[in-house]
Design an enzyme around this catalytic site. Structure first.
Site, PDB file in Angstrom:
ATOM      1  N   ASP A 187      78.424  50.511 107.362  1.00 57.11           N
ATOM      2  CA  ASP A 187      78.088  50.030 105.968  1.00 57.11           C
ATOM      3  C   ASP A 187      78.847  48.662 105.738  1.00 57.11           C
ATOM      4  O   ASP A 187      78.147  47.702 105.186  1.00 57.11           O
ATOM      5  CB  ASP A 187      78.893  51.172 105.128  1.00 57.11           C
ATOM      6  CG  ASP A 187      77.968  52.287 104.764  1.00 57.11           C
ATOM      7  OD1 ASP A 187      76.870  52.309 105.446  1.00 57.11           O
ATOM      8  OD2 ASP A 187      78.143  52.909 104.016  1.00 57.11           O
ATOM      9  N   HIS A 223      82.213  50.365  94.971  1.00 53.23           N
ATOM     10  CA  HIS A 223      82.901  51.304  95.968  1.00 53.23           C
ATOM     11  C   HIS A 223      84.071  50.785  96.497  1.00 53.23           C
ATOM     12  O   HIS A 223      84.526  51.583  97.337  1.00 53.23           O
ATOM     13  CB  HIS A 223      81.821  51.518  96.990  1.00 53.23           C
ATOM     14  CG  HIS A 223      80.419  52.200  96.672  1.00 53.23           C
ATOM     15  ND1 HIS A 223      80.504  53.283  95.825  1.00 53.23           N
ATOM     16  CD2 HIS A 223      79.212  52.121  96.578  1.00 53.23           C
ATOM     17  CE1 HIS A 223      79.249  53.790  95.322  1.00 53.23           C
ATOM     18  NE2 HIS A 223      78.424  52.919  96.055  1.00 53.23           N
ATOM     19  N   GLY A 230      80.931  51.484 101.401  1.00 52.69           N
ATOM     20  CA  GLY A 230      79.670  51.364 100.827  1.00 52.69           C
ATOM     21  C   GLY A 230      79.217  49.921 100.295  1.00 52.69           C
ATOM     22  O   GLY A 230      78.754  49.757  99.337  1.00 52.69           O
ATOM     23  N   ASP A 232      74.296  52.395  88.091  1.00 54.62           N
ATOM     24  CA  ASP A 232      73.915  52.413  89.622  1.00 54.62           C
ATOM     25  C   ASP A 232      73.273  53.937  89.763  1.00 54.62           C
ATOM     26  O   ASP A 232      73.945  54.990  89.407  1.00 54.62           O
ATOM     27  CB  ASP A 232      74.944  51.796  90.499  1.00 54.62           C
ATOM     28  CG  ASP A 232      74.668  51.614  91.739  1.00 54.62           C
ATOM     29  OD1 ASP A 232      74.467  50.407  92.177  1.00 54.62           O
ATOM     30  OD2 ASP A 232      74.333  52.279  92.593  1.00 54.62           O
ATOM     31  N   HIS A 268      74.275  55.244  92.574  1.00 53.75           N
ATOM     32  CA  HIS A 268      75.307  55.635  93.381  1.00 53.75           C
ATOM     33  C   HIS A 268      76.436  55.819  92.354  1.00 53.75           C
ATOM     34  O   HIS A 268      76.589  55.029  91.319  1.00 53.75           O
ATOM     35  CB  HIS A 268      75.581  55.013  94.347  1.00 53.75           C
ATOM     36  CG  HIS A 268      74.657  54.788  95.352  1.00 53.75           C
ATOM     37  ND1 HIS A 268      73.819  53.641  95.421  1.00 53.75           N
ATOM     38  CD2 HIS A 268      74.514  55.604  96.610  1.00 53.75           C
ATOM     39  CE1 HIS A 268      72.890  53.936  96.440  1.00 53.75           C
ATOM     40  NE2 HIS A 268      73.161  54.978  97.264  1.00 53.75           N
ATOM     41  N   ASP A 280      68.916  50.616  91.515  1.00 50.83           N
ATOM     42  CA  ASP A 280      68.505  51.455  92.699  1.00 50.83           C
ATOM     43  C   ASP A 280      68.041  52.909  92.500  1.00 50.83           C
ATOM     44  O   ASP A 280      68.076  53.800  93.186  1.00 50.83           O
ATOM     45  CB  ASP A 280      69.722  51.306  93.824  1.00 50.83           C
ATOM     46  CG  ASP A 280      70.859  51.650  93.270  1.00 50.83           C
ATOM     47  OD1 ASP A 280      71.177  52.057  92.133  1.00 50.83           O
ATOM     48  OD2 ASP A 280      71.978  51.811  94.159  1.00 50.83           O
ATOM     49  N   TYR A 309      68.021  47.754  96.588  1.00 50.30           N
ATOM     50  CA  TYR A 309      67.901  47.466  97.863  1.00 50.30           C
ATOM     51  C   TYR A 309      66.137  47.388  98.082  1.00 50.30           C
ATOM     52  O   TYR A 309      65.829  47.091  99.111  1.00 50.30           O
ATOM     53  CB  TYR A 309      68.200  48.545  98.849  1.00 50.30           C
ATOM     54  CG  TYR A 309      69.868  48.966  98.403  1.00 50.30           C
ATOM     55  CD1 TYR A 309      70.449  47.994  99.077  1.00 50.30           C
ATOM     56  CD2 TYR A 309      70.092  49.962  97.615  1.00 50.30           C
ATOM     57  CE1 TYR A 309      72.035  48.148  98.695  1.00 50.30           C
ATOM     58  CE2 TYR A 309      71.574  50.033  97.371  1.00 50.30           C
ATOM     59  CZ  TYR A 309      72.553  49.008  97.561  1.00 50.30           C
ATOM     60  OH  TYR A 309      73.776  49.200  97.286  1.00 50.30           O
TER      61      TYR A 309
HETATM   62 ZN    ZN Z   1      73.892  51.983  94.352  1.00 51.99          ZN
END
Ligand code: ZN
Length: 386
Positions: free
Chosen positions: A92, A134, A142, A170, A172, A259, A303
């Site tokens: 990552d 992250h 991440g 996000d 995540h 994302d 992404y």
């Molecule tokens: Zn994300």
């Protein structure tokens, strides 16, 4: 004179690149800026360069030992085994040349945005190079080395005595920022994301609410996989309004990872461009309602750098500068210019086609599940009011 908004950018931000094929690709900044310029929505006079964060600023959050390790890694002097403990050299977050400098510019950009807003030079500021949520105190994770939002929040607290509401949309969970302020009642962290059941980083459950003095100041809205626009936006608007009303921040910092879109290759939500119009609109409204306009926005994940991120982030800037009328047309020059480099047909409209993806059979079940999550999150706020 106070400006409505500034856009923090310089080519220095493009130095944050792990490898040729790594999914975190800041080329999306170039594509976004080009789209805004073709549209006539971004003037050079609105762009200000990021500064590089100083070590004393990075260590507001990060361990000095970790900062030293990142510097070594960037000079090629950190062994693989030494890197492991710092999350450096992993799949990552691989090591790359001058990674400390590149990462410190990302943090400095968010601090530049923060200063612009807090000194009143601009009502709002955006730094799309930031949003690396992250990053941990002593560990990369991440795709994130330093956590620009965490550093900026600490900086806002120390320099401006500000109460900060952090809003992370996000796909995540914004884990790094949440854990940085988990026991601090002067910072509220809010994250709406795909449930961690199948997705990195696995945290962000609705019952993660804070710790000690900070209990009740962390908010998480984990959405079911395949959540679509309507349920996404309903969950977001209902919860964020109540959280803002409860906390009454001095400034709002939004992380605008792009994302959650159906096209995103790393996540499993089913949103379309629609949410990227509404996300910043509510943040903007709340900043004026509670913070005299003080709103700092950063980037984040995202992404599908061709079909999703440039449009999503352009919409953020259009909202911030109240130029939404420009979405009446889409600049044809933009897809024409970039199509030869793009792996997919590029969009030529601000919205997605209605048949972007096949109907989701579990739709009503997903919507119900998300409603229960929202109720669980809001229950303590609602019972407090009585
Ligand atoms: Zn994300």
């Amino acid at each position: 004179m106070k400006r409505d908004a500034v856009f923090v950018y310089s080519d220095q931000l493009l130095r944050y690149r792990f490898s040729e094929n790594h999914p975190f690709n800041q080329f999306r900044l170039t594509l976004t800026i080009d789209l805004l310029k073709q549209l006539g929505a971004l003037d050079d006079s609105q762009i200000i360069a990021p500064r590089m964060a100083a070590d004393e600023e990075l260590t507001l959050i990060h361990d000095l030992e970790y900062v030293e390790a990142v510097k070594k890694a960037g000079r090629g002097e950190l062994s693989e085994s030494a890197g492991e403990g710092y999350g450096l050299g992993t799949e990552d977050t691989p090591m790359f040349k001058d990674m400390h400098e590149a990462s410190a510019f990302l943090v400095g950009g968010t601090l530049t945005a923060a200063d612009q807003v807090m000194t009143g030079q601009a009502a709002h500021a955006v730094h799309l190079g930031g949003g690396l949520h992250h990053g941990f105190r002593g560990k990369a994770s991440g795709f994130c080395i330093y956590n620009d939002s965490s550093v900026a929040i600490k900086y806002l607290q120390e320099k401006y005595k500000a109460r900060v509401l952090y809003v992370d949309t996000d796909a995540h969970h914004g884990d790094g920022v949440q854990w940085s302020f988990y026991d601090d009642p002067e910072v509220a962290t809010y994250s709406i994301h795909e449930t961690g059941r199948y997705l990195f980083p696995g945290t962000g459950n609705v019952n993660e609410r804070g710790h000690g003095q900070g209990y009740g100041y962390a908010f998480n809205v984990p959405l079911d996989a395949f959540t679509e626009n309507e349920s996404w936006l309903d969950s977001y608007e209902t919860t964020l309004r109540e959280v803002a009303h409860f906390f009454k921040p001095d400034v709002i910092l939004t992380q605008n990872g792009a994302d959650a879109h159906y096209h995103d290759p790393l996540t499993h939500l089913s949103a379309t461009m629609d949410i990227y119009k509404h996300i910043p609109a509510l943040a903007h409204e709340l900043a004026h309602e509670y913070c005299d306009g003080r709103w700092i926005a950063v980037g984040g994940g995202g992404y599908d750098i061709w079909r999703v991120v440039p449009r999503a982030w352009a919409l953020l800037w259009l909202e911030m500068t109240e130029q939404q009328h420009l979405t009446k047309s889409f600049p044809k020059e933009w897809p024409a210019k970039w199509q030869p480099k793009a792996p997919y047909p590029l969009p030529d409209s601000w919205t997605d086609p209605a048949d972007l993806y096949p109907a989701i059979p579990r739709k009503s079940e997903i919507t119900e599940k998300n409603k229960l999550t929202v109720d669980k999150l809001l229950y303590p706020l609602r019972s407090q009011k009585k």
